[in-house]
Design an enzyme around this catalytic site. Sequence first.
Site, PDB file in Angstrom:
ATOM      1  N   GLY A   4       0.820  -1.202   0.000  1.00 19.80           N
ATOM      2  CA  GLY A   4       0.000   0.000   0.000  1.00 19.80           C
ATOM      3  C   GLY A   4       0.855   1.254   0.000  1.00 19.80           C
ATOM      4  N   ALA A   5       1.961   1.204  -0.744  1.00 22.29           N
ATOM      5  CA  ALA A   5       2.976   2.268  -0.676  1.00 22.29           C
ATOM      6  C   ALA A   5       2.798   3.351  -1.728  1.00 22.29           C
ATOM      7  CB  ALA A   5       4.368   1.653  -0.799  1.00 22.29           C
ATOM      8  N   ARG A   7       0.691   5.810  -1.732  1.00 21.80           N
ATOM      9  CA  ARG A   7       0.315   7.121  -1.191  1.00 21.80           C
ATOM     10  C   ARG A   7       0.146   7.020   0.320  1.00 21.80           C
ATOM     11  NH1 ARG A   7      -3.469   4.888  -4.041  1.00 21.80           N
ATOM     12  NH2 ARG A   7      -3.028   6.210  -5.814  1.00 21.80           N
ATOM     13  N   ASP A  54      -1.280  -7.372  -6.428  1.00 20.13           N
ATOM     14  CA  ASP A  54      -2.490  -7.500  -5.623  1.00 20.13           C
ATOM     15  C   ASP A  54      -2.148  -8.417  -4.464  1.00 20.13           C
ATOM     16  OD1 ASP A  54      -4.919  -8.048  -4.468  1.00 20.13           O
ATOM     17  OD2 ASP A  54      -5.888  -8.803  -6.289  1.00 20.13           O
ATOM     18  N   VAL A  55      -2.009  -7.859  -3.267  1.00 22.49           N
ATOM     19  CA  VAL A  55      -1.543  -8.658  -2.139  1.00 22.49           C
ATOM     20  C   VAL A  55      -2.530  -9.737  -1.732  1.00 22.49           C
ATOM     21  CG1 VAL A  55      -0.085  -6.810  -1.248  1.00 22.49           C
ATOM     22  CG2 VAL A  55      -2.455  -7.024  -0.427  1.00 22.49           C
ATOM     23  N   SER A 133      -5.793  -0.239  13.402  1.00 19.53           N
ATOM     24  CA  SER A 133      -6.499   1.045  13.453  1.00 19.53           C
ATOM     25  C   SER A 133      -7.235   1.148  14.776  1.00 19.53           C
ATOM     26  CB  SER A 133      -7.510   1.139  12.303  1.00 19.53           C
ATOM     27  OG  SER A 133      -8.397   2.226  12.478  1.00 19.53           O
ATOM     28  N   TYR A 145     -14.270  -3.243   8.232  1.00 22.63           N
ATOM     29  CA  TYR A 145     -12.949  -2.656   8.499  1.00 22.63           C
ATOM     30  C   TYR A 145     -12.522  -2.888   9.946  1.00 22.63           C
ATOM     31  CZ  TYR A 145      -9.329   1.041   8.348  1.00 22.63           C
ATOM     32  OH  TYR A 145      -8.155   1.749   8.397  1.00 22.63           O
ATOM     33  N   ALA A 146     -13.451  -2.682  10.890  1.00 21.94           N
ATOM     34  CA  ALA A 146     -13.145  -2.884  12.309  1.00 21.94           C
ATOM     35  C   ALA A 146     -12.766  -4.339  12.580  1.00 21.94           C
ATOM     36  CB  ALA A 146     -14.333  -2.473  13.171  1.00 21.94           C
ATOM     37  N   ALA A 148     -11.546  -6.507  10.424  1.00 22.69           N
ATOM     38  CA  ALA A 148     -10.257  -6.788   9.789  1.00 22.69           C
ATOM     39  C   ALA A 148      -9.105  -6.233  10.618  1.00 22.69           C
ATOM     40  CB  ALA A 148     -10.223  -6.200   8.381  1.00 22.69           C
ATOM     41  N   LYS A 149      -9.261  -5.014  11.115  1.00 20.39           N
ATOM     42  CA  LYS A 149      -8.185  -4.388  11.881  1.00 20.39           C
ATOM     43  C   LYS A 149      -8.010  -5.067  13.244  1.00 20.39           C
ATOM     44  CE  LYS A 149      -6.777  -1.290   8.971  1.00 20.39           C
ATOM     45  NZ  LYS A 149      -5.471  -1.510   8.287  1.00 20.39           N
TER      46      LYS A 149
END
Length: 244
Positions: A4-5, A7, A54-55, A133, A145-146, A148-149
Amino acid sequence: MVTGAARGIGAAIAHRLAGQGVAVAAVDLDTAGCARTANTILEVGGRAIAVGADVADENAAARAVEQTAAELGPVTVLVNNAGIIRDNLLFKMTSGDWDAVMNVHLRGAFLMTRAAQAHMIEAKWGRIVNLSSTSALGNRGQANYAAAKAGLQGFTKTLALELGKFGVTANAIAPGFIDTEMTQATADRLGVDFEDWKAAASREIPVGRVGTPDDVAAVAGFLCSEDAGYVSGQVIYVAGGPKA
């Protein structure tokens, strides 16, 4: 390797590590973006390559590690930063929204780490940093998202237990409000002015401001250094105040 480098936080971490003398593979699905990151490192005398991948794809992740090892040497530092958002309230969230977020954040980190750890074990030295996060503590509209993090935090602690005897540390960084394009996208989703949102958030943050990608990169730089050899299995909240 920093995923994810292209940006934001990933680019900042790539630049920070390059400044510490690390040869950096800037990995991203956005090939033009990771090329920009690599080129800016090269322009100031650092060593870097761009790796489009694509990771979440098993073969692509393995090839990315192989390419990096062939061009820069054994992969002994891995920062799993790649991530996307597909925010929505639970009753509106599609299974596609759920799967997309889980695939990039969790599956991607798993695949990249599994491929890279062999180099670290052989070298008897390694640093793994996973980007979590404050949303791991729960956040309205971000069930995917929650989850996953939060999952990345458990993944990190397990890596620390399994890989520590090989000289490999694993830690997670959990940023709070960071001024990035992704945060801007969240503001757009909520229909609020980004500058107003940052101002309101700053009033609730103990240090009185929102964070920057460089704030996160500074912590990543330490965790990836020789000095952090006795720090492993930790989740560090970079949020301007206590969160966990």
